[in-house]
Write a protein that holds these residues in place. Structure first.
Motif, mmCIF file in Angstrom:
data_model
loop_
_atom_site.group_PDB
_atom_site.id
_atom_site.type_symbol
_atom_site.label_atom_id
_atom_site.label_comp_id
_atom_site.label_asym_id
_atom_site.label_seq_id
_atom_site.Cartn_x
_atom_site.Cartn_y
_atom_site.Cartn_z
ATOM 1 N N VAL A 167 -12.422 42.756 -25.882
ATOM 2 C CA VAL A 167 -12.337 41.737 -24.828
ATOM 3 C C VAL A 167 -11.761 40.454 -25.405
ATOM 4 N N VAL A 168 -10.705 39.967 -24.762
ATOM 5 C CA VAL A 168 -9.977 38.791 -25.240
ATOM 6 C C VAL A 168 -9.985 37.710 -24.166
ATOM 7 N N GLY A 169 -10.341 36.495 -24.542
ATOM 8 C CA GLY A 169 -10.281 35.349 -23.641
ATOM 9 C C GLY A 169 -9.139 34.434 -24.040
ATOM 10 N N VAL A 170 -8.348 34.001 -23.068
ATOM 11 C CA VAL A 170 -7.141 33.209 -23.339
ATOM 12 C C VAL A 170 -7.277 31.819 -22.740
ATOM 13 N N HIS A 171 -7.053 30.802 -23.577
ATOM 14 C CA HIS A 171 -7.086 29.419 -23.104
ATOM 15 C C HIS A 171 -5.703 28.793 -23.308
ATOM 16 N N VAL A 172 -5.245 28.094 -22.293
ATOM 17 C CA VAL A 172 -3.937 27.449 -22.371
ATOM 18 C C VAL A 172 -3.925 26.272 -21.406
ATOM 19 N N GLY A 173 -3.119 25.264 -21.734
ATOM 20 C CA GLY A 173 -2.947 24.126 -20.838
ATOM 21 C C GLY A 173 -1.913 24.445 -19.778
ATOM 22 N N TYR A 174 -1.016 23.499 -19.523
ATOM 23 C CA TYR A 174 0.011 23.738 -18.505
ATOM 24 C C TYR A 174 1.002 24.806 -18.969
ATOM 25 N N VAL A 175 1.338 25.695 -18.057
ATOM 26 C CA VAL A 175 2.361 26.723 -18.296
ATOM 27 C C VAL A 175 3.493 26.476 -17.311
ATOM 28 N N ASP A 176 4.720 26.694 -17.751
ATOM 29 C CA ASP A 176 5.889 26.366 -16.938
ATOM 30 C C ASP A 176 6.096 27.398 -15.828
ATOM 31 N N THR A 177 5.241 27.308 -14.815
ATOM 32 C CA THR A 177 5.318 28.180 -13.641
ATOM 33 C C THR A 177 5.196 27.310 -12.397
ATOM 34 N N ALA A 178 5.284 27.949 -11.246
ATOM 35 C CA ALA A 178 5.175 27.218 -9.981
ATOM 36 C C ALA A 178 3.832 26.506 -9.859
ATOM 37 N N MET A 179 2.776 27.046 -10.454
ATOM 38 C CA MET A 179 1.452 26.440 -10.354
ATOM 39 C C MET A 179 1.412 25.071 -11.024
ATOM 40 N N ALA A 180 2.265 24.850 -12.027
ATOM 41 C CA ALA A 180 2.278 23.567 -12.740
ATOM 42 C C ALA A 180 3.491 22.720 -12.384
ATOM 43 N N ALA A 181 4.130 23.031 -11.268
ATOM 44 C CA ALA A 181 5.336 22.293 -10.877
ATOM 45 C C ALA A 181 5.052 20.838 -10.543
ATOM 46 N N HIS A 182 3.777 20.515 -10.288
ATOM 47 C CA HIS A 182 3.420 19.160 -9.864
ATOM 48 C C HIS A 182 3.361 18.165 -11.018
ATOM 49 N N THR A 183 3.409 18.642 -12.263
ATOM 50 C CA THR A 183 3.227 17.744 -13.397
ATOM 51 C C THR A 183 4.451 17.715 -14.299
ATOM 52 N N THR A 184 4.627 16.579 -14.974
ATOM 53 C CA THR A 184 5.705 16.435 -15.957
ATOM 54 C C THR A 184 5.180 16.539 -17.387
ATOM 55 N N GLU A 185 3.901 16.881 -17.536
ATOM 56 C CA GLU A 185 3.314 17.042 -18.865
ATOM 57 C C GLU A 185 3.966 18.239 -19.576
ATOM 58 N N PRO A 186 3.895 18.273 -20.910
ATOM 59 C CA PRO A 186 4.459 19.416 -21.651
ATOM 60 C C PRO A 186 3.854 20.737 -21.175
ATOM 61 N N VAL A 208 -7.915 33.379 -27.739
ATOM 62 C CA VAL A 208 -6.573 32.854 -27.938
ATOM 63 C C VAL A 208 -6.537 31.400 -27.487
ATOM 64 N N LEU A 209 -6.203 30.514 -28.403
ATOM 65 C CA LEU A 209 -5.934 29.112 -28.071
ATOM 66 C C LEU A 209 -4.421 28.978 -28.133
ATOM 67 N N THR A 213 -3.088 21.741 -26.730
ATOM 68 C CA THR A 213 -4.076 21.197 -25.794
ATOM 69 C C THR A 213 -5.387 21.962 -25.890
ATOM 70 N N SER A 214 -5.303 23.270 -25.896
ATOM 71 C CA SER A 214 -6.513 24.091 -25.975
ATOM 72 C C SER A 214 -7.230 23.893 -27.308
ATOM 73 N N VAL A 215 -6.463 23.785 -28.374
ATOM 74 C CA VAL A 215 -7.055 23.552 -29.693
ATOM 75 C C VAL A 215 -7.809 22.234 -29.711
ATOM 76 N N GLN A 216 -7.183 21.181 -29.195
ATOM 77 C CA GLN A 216 -7.797 19.855 -29.218
ATOM 78 C C GLN A 216 -9.034 19.779 -28.327
ATOM 79 N N VAL A 217 -8.935 20.372 -27.129
ATOM 80 C CA VAL A 217 -10.067 20.301 -26.209
ATOM 81 C C VAL A 217 -11.268 21.067 -26.758
ATOM 82 N N LYS A 218 -11.038 22.235 -27.320
ATOM 83 C CA LYS A 218 -12.167 22.988 -27.872
ATOM 84 C C LYS A 218 -12.805 22.231 -29.033
ATOM 85 N N ALA A 219 -11.964 21.631 -29.870
ATOM 86 C CA ALA A 219 -12.503 20.849 -30.988
ATOM 87 C C ALA A 219 -13.336 19.687 -30.478
#
Length: 237
Positions: A167-186, A208-209, A213-219
């Protein structure tokens, strides 16, 4: 370790930007079949890809998917939605319920339904897509549902590991998809995210970090709460 080569993969939310890459990259890595699921599945023009209707909020739809795909060895819980507003006090009741059903209950019930199948397979895996917002509560109900899924993933891991399911859990910040089209963040390229995830699965990693962003937030979780949420200091001034 779980090899994608020769695997039978089921991807939820396969029509989306991340889901599409999970489908194509699995085949590029030698998967023998991919069930590409969505509420309204599209055609793929590849006989190795099986379009499959699946509404993760509907128990009957989940059961139908289990019956249609008894050969799955890798389940990827990728489907998810965002509320239209960010404040947990300003969401509508419908938004809250829909996000809970789609982002938390859906993946959990799908994992429960497929667990007996995965437990009979060699090198089986369950991959849950969380978010950096699992640990950072700026997404309102979205953050709450992803935090709940993170916890459920940990529980699933403890219960399924003795049965041979990784079992693998994946953490990620913004991904360049339609769901994140509202932001200009990396934003992370979805192809890069999928590469990182499949490499981690092959390496036997549990978590998976996928970005800084995921690395910093978890820390930051080990620091005082005011370090993660500096605005709390401001409100006391």
């Amino acid at each position: 370790m779980t090899a994608i080569n020769g695997a039978v993969v089921l991807v939820t939310g396969a029509n989306g930007g991340i889901g599409t890459h999970f489908v194509h990259d699995a085949l590029a890595r030698g998967a023998s079949k991919v069930y590409a699921t969505a509420r309204n599945p599209r055609e793929w023009n590849d006989e190795r890809i099986v379009p499959l209707a699946l509404d993760v909020t509907d128990p009957a739809s989940i059961q139908a998917a289990v019956e249609a795909a008894p050969d799955v060895t890798v389940l990827i819980n990728n489907a998810g939605i965002l509320p239209s507003s960010t404040g947990i006090l300003t969401h509508t009741e419908e938004e809250i319920r829909t996000n809970v059903e789609t982002n938390f209950l859906g993946p959990l019930f799908l994992a429960r339904a497929f667990a007996p199948i995965l437990a009979t397979k060699q090198e089986a895996a369950l991959i849950d897509i969380h978010s950096a917002l699992s640990w950072y509560a700026l997404g309102g109900i979205y953050s709450a549902t992803k935090a709940a899924l993170w916890s459920a993933t940990n529980s699933l891991r403890l219960e399924l590991d003795p049965q041979g399911v990784h079992v693998v859990g994946v953490h990620v910040g913004y991904v360049d998809t339609a769901m994140a089209a509202h932001t200009t963040e990396p934003k992370t390229d979805p192809a890069e995210l999928v590469r990182i995830v499949y490499d981690a699965v092959k390496a036997g990693e549990y978590e998976v970090l996928a970005d800084e962003t995921s690395v910093q937030v978890k820390a930051g979780l080990s620091a005082p709460l005011e370090a993660l949420y500096p605005e709390l200091k401001t409100t006391k001034a």
